[in-house]
Scaffold this motif. Structure first.
Motif, mmCIF file in Angstrom:
data_model
loop_
_atom_site.group_PDB
_atom_site.id
_atom_site.type_symbol
_atom_site.label_atom_id
_atom_site.label_comp_id
_atom_site.label_asym_id
_atom_site.label_seq_id
_atom_site.Cartn_x
_atom_site.Cartn_y
_atom_site.Cartn_z
ATOM 1 N N THR A 139 26.947 -22.155 -41.623
ATOM 2 C CA THR A 139 27.345 -23.176 -40.642
ATOM 3 C C THR A 139 27.785 -24.482 -41.303
ATOM 4 O OG1 THR A 139 25.008 -23.742 -40.515
ATOM 5 C CG2 THR A 139 25.859 -22.322 -38.775
ATOM 6 N N ALA A 173 25.924 -26.387 -42.977
ATOM 7 C CA ALA A 173 24.829 -27.369 -42.929
ATOM 8 C C ALA A 173 24.579 -27.976 -44.311
ATOM 9 C CB ALA A 173 23.552 -26.704 -42.416
ATOM 10 N N ARG A 207 23.138 -28.932 -38.145
ATOM 11 C CA ARG A 207 24.030 -27.776 -38.325
ATOM 12 C C ARG A 207 23.289 -26.571 -38.909
ATOM 13 N NH1 ARG A 207 29.170 -28.342 -37.286
ATOM 14 N NH2 ARG A 207 29.620 -26.361 -38.304
ATOM 15 N N VAL A 261 21.000 -23.353 -39.228
ATOM 16 C CA VAL A 261 20.598 -22.251 -38.343
ATOM 17 C C VAL A 261 19.104 -22.346 -38.042
ATOM 18 C CG1 VAL A 261 20.378 -19.746 -38.151
ATOM 19 C CG2 VAL A 261 22.449 -20.750 -39.167
ATOM 20 N N ASN A 277 18.326 -24.964 -35.515
ATOM 21 C CA ASN A 277 18.861 -24.640 -34.184
ATOM 22 C C ASN A 277 18.122 -23.496 -33.508
ATOM 23 O OD1 ASN A 277 21.384 -26.248 -33.276
ATOM 24 N ND2 ASN A 277 21.524 -26.080 -35.502
ATOM 25 N N LEU A 336 28.356 -23.275 -33.565
ATOM 26 C CA LEU A 336 27.412 -22.743 -34.560
ATOM 27 C C LEU A 336 27.036 -21.290 -34.287
ATOM 28 C CD1 LEU A 336 24.883 -25.717 -34.961
ATOM 29 C CD2 LEU A 336 26.953 -25.266 -36.283
#
Ligand code: SF4
Ligand code: SF4
Length: 371
Positions: free
Chosen positions: A186, A188, A199, A201, A204, A224
């Motif tokens: 992503t 991140a 960002r 995973v 999130n 995402l």
């Protein structure tokens, strides 16, 4: 024998793999990072900033005791790899994994028996490096020499002077290596030692409304979702690709009987329809206690099924389109759009004609456009 050697000996005896000691001075670099990137850490900035000064945790703090535990001592069931981060399968982070809790409790009792006052909640990675127990990787993880980054670090403030270890604040990655940054699904991890949690995973999957992680979010960000792959809780990608972890990842390790016992719960379709009993089991014995409502596990499982792309999952996702919870219907619609095919498309069209939620209607229309 000194207090330092007594603590070290007892901790190693309990099963910790590395023990280090440092001063209770504040962590100015951490304070600087948190201040400069406050927009990425607004969900916890005040807590982290407070913890950057150990005397906010324990006013009489003189030293920090760092304990490193190698949690990757067994193999992981194939069915759970790529869905749940190894840390969350192995540890219990905060509560409630009983063996780790017992080890921590014994260590705390030992420190108490030596007349130490103890404070919890210090920043683990900066403490580990300053205590010479860990060093850094460009993927933002701490690494213990000879073990890798699949470790848990516990940092305790105590009110006694100790014999301090030599700090290992350096980054010990091969200079040219950028595998973790290149592989982050992503984006991140955007440069060495810099990661944007919004960002990531991992963040999130469990930063949900009312959680430990601030406001959180109900609906997973559209941009995402593909990058989340089949991860339902956590993400190991930037550790899995790392050359510094390959020895551990390739080692032949014995299975973990408990994980083998519960592995069947982690078929994605079962997670999409997770029962209270399953959720209770995960919640209490894995570190899944960040998700206190199973609807978020169901949400994540829907996205994971979409990314898995298996047409066999379409009937389960069609059924999820009838769920009373619009969050589940919305993410199931996205998954059907991602899998595509005539059956998924027909189901989306049928759902659109009867859907009343504006949010889900938007998801269905976007899914139809994508399928
Ligand atoms: S945990 Fe996953 S998403 Fe987060 S920085 Fe690492 S690879 Fe990227
Ligand atoms: S993948 Fe490479 S750059 Fe990233 S942490 Fe591992 S060794 Fe360091």
């Amino acid at each position: 024998m000194s207090l330092s050697s007594d603590i070290k000996e007892y901790a190693l005896c309990l099963g910790y793999d590395r023990v280090g000691f440092t001063t209770a001075d504040r962590f100015p670099l951490l304070e600087k990072e948190l201040t400069e990137r406050s927009h990425m850490y607004d969900w916890m900035a005040s807590h982290f900033l407070r913890a950057a000064d150990p005397r906010n945790i324990l006013p009489e703090a003189r030293s920090i005791v760092v304990l490193v535990h190698d949690y990757y001592r067994h193999s992981y069931p194939k069915n759970m790899v790529g869905k749940v981060g190894r840390f969350y399968q192995s540890w219990g982070g905060t509560p409630p994994q009983p063996i780790h809790q017992a080890r921590n409790r014994l260590l705390g009792e030992f420190l108490g028996s030596q007349g130490c006052r103890v404070g919890l909640g210090l920043p683990s990675r900066p403490s580990g490096a300053r205590a010479g127990a860990t060093n850094y990787g460009k993927n933002c993880f701490a690494f213990a020499e000879g073990i890798g980054s699949f470790i848990n670090i516990i940092a305790l403030a105590i009110d006694k002077e100790l014999e301090y270890d030599t700090p290992t604040l350096d980054v010990r990655c091969p200079e040219a290596c950028t595998l973790c940054i290149d592989s982050c699904p992503t984006g991140a991890l955007y440069e060495p030692l810099r990661m944007n949690p919004y960002r990531c995973v991992t963040f999130n999957t469990y930063a949900i409304p009312g959680s430990y992680f601030g406001q959180g979010q109900e609906v997973l960000p559209l941009e995402l979702r593909e990058g989340m792959g089949t991860w339902v809780f956590g993400c190991d990608v930037c550790q899995q690709v790392c050359p510094r972890n390959q020895a551990k990842l390739k080692a032949k390790l014995p299975p973990n009987a408990y994980l083998e016992y519960i592995a069947d719960d982690f078929h994605l379709e079962r997670l999409l329809n997770i029962t209270n009993e399953q959720h209770h089991r995960m919640y209490n014995l894995l570190a899944i206690n960040y998700i206190n409502d199973k609807r978020y596990i169901r949400r994540n499982a829907a996205v994971a099924l979409g990314n898995q792309g298996n047409k066999g999952a379409v009937p389960a996702l069609i059924q999820a389109m009838q769920d009373p919870d619009e969050l589940i219907r919305g993410h199931a619609a996205w998954a059907l759009g991602r899998i595509g095919g005539s059956q998924a498309k027909q189901a989306l069209e049928a759902s659109l004609s009867q859907e009343t939620s504006e949010y889900v209607i938007g998801e269905i229309k976007a899914a139809l456009a994508a399928s």
